[in-house]
Design a protein around this motif. Structure first.
Motif, PDB file in Angstrom:
ATOM      1  N   THR A  42       0.820  -1.228   0.000  1.00  7.27           N
ATOM      2  CA  THR A  42       0.000   0.000   0.000  1.00  7.27           C
ATOM      3  C   THR A  42       0.851   1.274   0.000  1.00  7.27           C
ATOM      4  OG1 THR A  42      -0.155  -0.015   2.421  1.00  7.27           O
ATOM      5  CG2 THR A  42      -1.911  -1.151   1.195  1.00  7.27           C
ATOM      6  N   ALA A  43       2.165   1.133   0.033  1.00  6.58           N
ATOM      7  CA  ALA A  43       3.034   2.317  -0.026  1.00  6.58           C
ATOM      8  C   ALA A  43       3.046   2.876  -1.454  1.00  6.58           C
ATOM      9  CB  ALA A  43       4.444   1.945   0.401  1.00  6.58           C
ATOM     10  N   LYS A  44       3.309   4.176  -1.565  1.00  4.09           N
ATOM     11  CA  LYS A  44       3.453   4.824  -2.875  1.00  4.09           C
ATOM     12  C   LYS A  44       4.850   5.435  -2.956  1.00  4.09           C
ATOM     13  CE  LYS A  44      -1.397   5.791  -3.833  1.00  4.09           C
ATOM     14  NZ  LYS A  44      -2.408   6.828  -4.170  1.00  4.09           N
ATOM     15  N   ILE A  45       5.608   5.023  -3.968  1.00  2.00           N
ATOM     16  CA  ILE A  45       7.019   5.373  -4.058  1.00  2.00           C
ATOM     17  C   ILE A  45       7.300   6.081  -5.380  1.00  2.00           C
ATOM     18  CG2 ILE A  45       9.380   4.506  -3.856  1.00  2.00           C
ATOM     19  CD1 ILE A  45       7.695   3.663  -1.478  1.00  2.00           C
ATOM     20  N   GLY A  46       7.961   7.256  -5.311  1.00  2.46           N
ATOM     21  CA  GLY A  46       8.411   7.926  -6.530  1.00  2.46           C
ATOM     22  C   GLY A  46       7.619   9.180  -6.836  1.00  2.46           C
ATOM     23  N   PRO A  47       8.157   9.973  -7.777  1.00  2.00           N
ATOM     24  CA  PRO A  47       9.372   9.714  -8.560  1.00  2.00           C
ATOM     25  C   PRO A  47      10.655  10.083  -7.796  1.00  2.00           C
ATOM     26  CG  PRO A  47       8.385  11.784  -9.238  1.00  2.00           C
ATOM     27  CD  PRO A  47       7.449  11.192  -8.218  1.00  2.00           C
ATOM     28  N   ASN A  48      11.801   9.747  -8.390  1.00  2.00           N
ATOM     29  CA  ASN A  48      13.140  10.033  -7.868  1.00  2.00           C
ATOM     30  C   ASN A  48      13.311   9.540  -6.440  1.00  2.00           C
ATOM     31  OD1 ASN A  48      15.737  11.009  -7.408  1.00  2.00           O
ATOM     32  ND2 ASN A  48      15.027  13.062  -6.898  1.00  2.00           N
ATOM     33  N   VAL A  49      13.220   8.234  -6.270  1.00  2.00           N
ATOM     34  CA  VAL A  49      13.435   7.631  -4.953  1.00  2.00           C
ATOM     35  C   VAL A  49      14.446   6.496  -5.094  1.00  2.00           C
ATOM     36  CG1 VAL A  49      12.378   6.339  -3.054  1.00  2.00           C
ATOM     37  CG2 VAL A  49      11.152   8.257  -4.086  1.00  2.00           C
ATOM     38  N   SER A  50      15.383   6.454  -4.149  1.00  3.09           N
ATOM     39  CA  SER A  50      16.369   5.378  -4.076  1.00  3.09           C
ATOM     40  C   SER A  50      16.296   4.777  -2.677  1.00  3.09           C
ATOM     41  CB  SER A  50      17.765   5.937  -4.368  1.00  3.09           C
ATOM     42  OG  SER A  50      18.752   4.982  -4.080  1.00  3.09           O
ATOM     43  N   ILE A  51      16.059   3.470  -2.599  1.00  2.00           N
ATOM     44  CA  ILE A  51      15.892   2.788  -1.319  1.00  2.00           C
ATOM     45  C   ILE A  51      16.983   1.728  -1.186  1.00  2.00           C
ATOM     46  CG2 ILE A  51      14.348   1.375   0.098  1.00  2.00           C
ATOM     47  CD1 ILE A  51      11.995   2.702  -1.346  1.00  2.00           C
ATOM     48  N   SER A  52      17.783   1.835  -0.121  1.00  2.00           N
ATOM     49  CA  SER A  52      18.961   0.973   0.041  1.00  2.00           C
ATOM     50  C   SER A  52      18.636  -0.305   0.808  1.00  2.00           C
ATOM     51  CB  SER A  52      20.076   1.755   0.734  1.00  2.00           C
ATOM     52  OG  SER A  52      20.527   2.809  -0.087  1.00  2.00           O
ATOM     53  N   ALA A  53      19.686  -1.060   1.117  1.00  2.00           N
ATOM     54  CA  ALA A  53      19.551  -2.416   1.659  1.00  2.00           C
ATOM     55  C   ALA A  53      18.830  -2.438   3.002  1.00  2.00           C
ATOM     56  CB  ALA A  53      20.937  -3.054   1.800  1.00  2.00           C
ATOM     57  N   ASN A  54      17.968  -3.449   3.148  1.00  2.00           N
ATOM     58  CA  ASN A  54      17.288  -3.768   4.422  1.00  2.00           C
ATOM     59  C   ASN A  54      16.390  -2.656   4.939  1.00  2.00           C
ATOM     60  OD1 ASN A  54      18.628  -6.353   4.642  1.00  2.00           O
ATOM     61  ND2 ASN A  54      20.476  -5.201   5.171  1.00  2.00           N
ATOM     62  N   ALA A  55      16.016  -1.705   4.088  1.00  2.00           N
ATOM     63  CA  ALA A  55      15.054  -0.680   4.503  1.00  2.00           C
ATOM     64  C   ALA A  55      13.664  -1.322   4.609  1.00  2.00           C
ATOM     65  CB  ALA A  55      15.043   0.473   3.512  1.00  2.00           C
ATOM     66  N   ARG A  56      12.836  -0.750   5.487  1.00  2.00           N
ATOM     67  CA  ARG A  56      11.476  -1.254   5.668  1.00  2.00           C
ATOM     68  C   ARG A  56      10.510  -0.081   5.527  1.00  2.00           C
ATOM     69  NH1 ARG A  56      14.832  -2.573   9.182  1.00  2.00           N
ATOM     70  NH2 ARG A  56      13.976  -1.490  10.994  1.00  2.00           N
ATOM     71  N   ILE A  57       9.616  -0.174   4.540  1.00  2.00           N
ATOM     72  CA  ILE A  57       8.675   0.894   4.248  1.00  2.00           C
ATOM     73  C   ILE A  57       7.268   0.380   4.568  1.00  2.00           C
ATOM     74  CG2 ILE A  57       7.903   2.607   2.563  1.00  2.00           C
ATOM     75  CD1 ILE A  57      10.980   2.606   3.100  1.00  2.00           C
ATOM     76  N   GLY A  58       6.591   1.040   5.525  1.00  2.00           N
ATOM     77  CA  GLY A  58       5.337   0.538   6.060  1.00  2.00           C
ATOM     78  C   GLY A  58       4.101   0.869   5.231  1.00  2.00           C
ATOM     79  N   PRO A  59       2.938   0.410   5.699  1.00  2.00           N
ATOM     80  CA  PRO A  59       1.686   0.613   4.976  1.00  2.00           C
ATOM     81  C   PRO A  59       1.363   2.101   4.796  1.00  2.00           C
ATOM     82  CG  PRO A  59       1.397  -0.951   6.788  1.00  2.00           C
ATOM     83  CD  PRO A  59       2.752  -0.351   6.946  1.00  2.00           C
ATOM     84  N   GLY A  60       0.930   2.470   3.604  1.00  2.00           N
ATOM     85  CA  GLY A  60       0.469   3.837   3.355  1.00  2.00           C
ATOM     86  C   GLY A  60       1.559   4.891   3.322  1.00  2.00           C
ATOM     87  N   ALA A  61       2.823   4.494   3.429  1.00  2.00           N
ATOM     88  CA  ALA A  61       3.911   5.486   3.398  1.00  2.00           C
ATOM     89  C   ALA A  61       3.991   6.112   2.001  1.00  2.00           C
ATOM     90  CB  ALA A  61       5.230   4.834   3.769  1.00  2.00           C
TER      91      ALA A  61
END
Length: 415
Positions: A312-331
């Protein structure tokens, strides 16, 4: 095209810990050249470009960092690209050309016909193969990558004048006080081995001048701080300026993007430029998702395979996510760099920000800025292990490592 016997080596100048002070607090944890842009270390982008040069036999990284700081990266990138990459540590500052000269024996070990010299803190498409072809046509000692910029910003860089037909470098001046040209030096070069003779000549002339100087002891004391060591040779003032107009140096103009990566703000802009370039060079590195089984992805986004993103997360534009990151619901993440082991909890928002290693952003919190990459507080930066508690808003601020925020802040630097 060159003959199959021709060999090429590349040298990438990576600087040292005293050179990256404007990159703090991010350079407190990691050498600036290893900071990730578009999910890859900064130095990875010029290295990847060098890999595409025909007949490349070796890549050298030259800088002041301790060897142990680069050992792991150099080993992994050598295996990944199947090109030998070696880190060479300068014992003291020798200048941009002097640093090349002290390692001349190693650089010439493979008997190369051409030597590329690149600055690590430059972001561009690195048209190295095209430069090499142009350099061969020109027949000079060196070719400089150049770009046109606005007249207002040109004096922040090395300005130059080139012959519009032959592309010969006619005049070069570093950061002039008055406007000279809107054509600037991009910090990417190709030379023949004759560059080493040119550097040696500067050293010899400087020694001779020092020997000929007859001054009183008082004058010697007064001028001691102005005397430049003979082995300290600057590429711009000592090589490019004197050799301009002598049919030895030429220019190759890029019409693509170019930026200098001096500050964290510019690193976010350059991450965006590299993500866009991935569309052409490395589309497999870009994420996609429609919000059903995976998160909704908008625009150019890099997500490390080990990162966990809620559908349910929405990502972008121009996003870089590195190792072992955790992105929760609705972020919601827009225009940001999320570093290793970061947790972003449910319904949190991150915009125009860099979130440092092991940091945590609480539920319904916001971390954001205006996105002015050149302004001191144009983006928000969280250092390592910063905790932003639930429902806290952080706007246009820099937070140094190991801080916990339980109240909202705006336009602040928290030490």
């Amino acid at each position: 095209m060159g003959s199959s016997e021709e060999r090429v080596v590349a040298v990438i100048m990576v600087g040292g810990p005293t050179k990256g002070t404007r990159f703090r607090p991010l350079s407190l944890n990691i050498p600036k050249p290893l900071f990730p842009l578009a999910g890859q270390p900064m130095v990875h982008h010029p290295i990847s470009a060098c890999k595409r040069i025909p007949n490349l036999v070796q890549i050298y990284l030259v800088g002041f960092y301790e060897e142990r700081e680069f050992a792991l990266y150099v080993s992994s990138i050598s295996n990944e690209l199947r090109v030998p990459v070696r880190y060479l540590r300068e014992d003291k500052p020798h200048g941009s050309a002097g640093g090349l000269y002290i390692f001349r024996d190693l650089i010439m070990e493979d008997n190369p016909s051409h030597i590329f010299l690149l600055n690590c803190d430059v972001c561009c498409s690195f048209p190295l193969t095209e430069m090499l072809e142009a350099h061969r046509r020109y027949g000079g000692m060196g070719t400089i990558l150049v770009i046109k910029v606005s007249a207002e910003s040109a004096n922040q860089f090395g300005e130059l004048v080139a012959d519009p037909d032959t592309k010969e470098l006619l005049h070069y001046t570093e950061k002039p006080e008055t406007f000279v040209s809107d054509l600037i030096n991009c910090g990417v070069y190709i030379f023949t081995p004759d560059i080493f003779s040119a550097i040696q000549n500067v050293s010899v002339q400087r020694k001779e001048r020092a020997n000929l100087r007859r001054v009183s002891s008082f004058e010697a004391l007064q001028s001691i701080t102005k005397i430049i060591p003979s082995d300290f040779v600057r590429l711009d003032q000592d090589i490019l300026s004197p050799l301009a107009g002598k049919k030895q140096l030429y220019t190759y103009q890029t019409l693509d993007f170019w930026e200098q990566i001096k500050t964290p703000g510019m690193s976010l802009k350059c991450s965006e430029l590299y993500l866009a370039q991935f569309q052409i060079t490395s589309p497999h590195l870009l994420a996609n998702g429609d919000g059903k089984k995976t998160a909704t992805i908008k625009g150019d986004v890099y997500i490390h395979p080990s990162a966990k993103i809620h559908p349910t997360a929405k990502i972008g534009p121009n996003v870089s996510i590195s190792a072992n990151a955790r992105i929760g619901p609705g972020a919601r993440l827009i225009s940001c760099i999320i570093l290793d082991d970061v947790e972003i909890k449910e319904n949190a928002v991150v915009i125009h920000s860099i979130v440092g290693w092991k940091s945590s952003i609480g539920k319904w919190s916001r971390v954001q800025a205006e996105g002015d990459y050149n302004a001191k507080l144009g983006i928000t930066i969280l250092g390592e292990s910063v905790i932003v508690e639930d429902e806290v808003v952080v706007i246009s601020s820099i937070i140094l490592p190991n801080k916990t925020l339980n109240v909202s802040v705006q336009d602040e630097i928290i030490l």
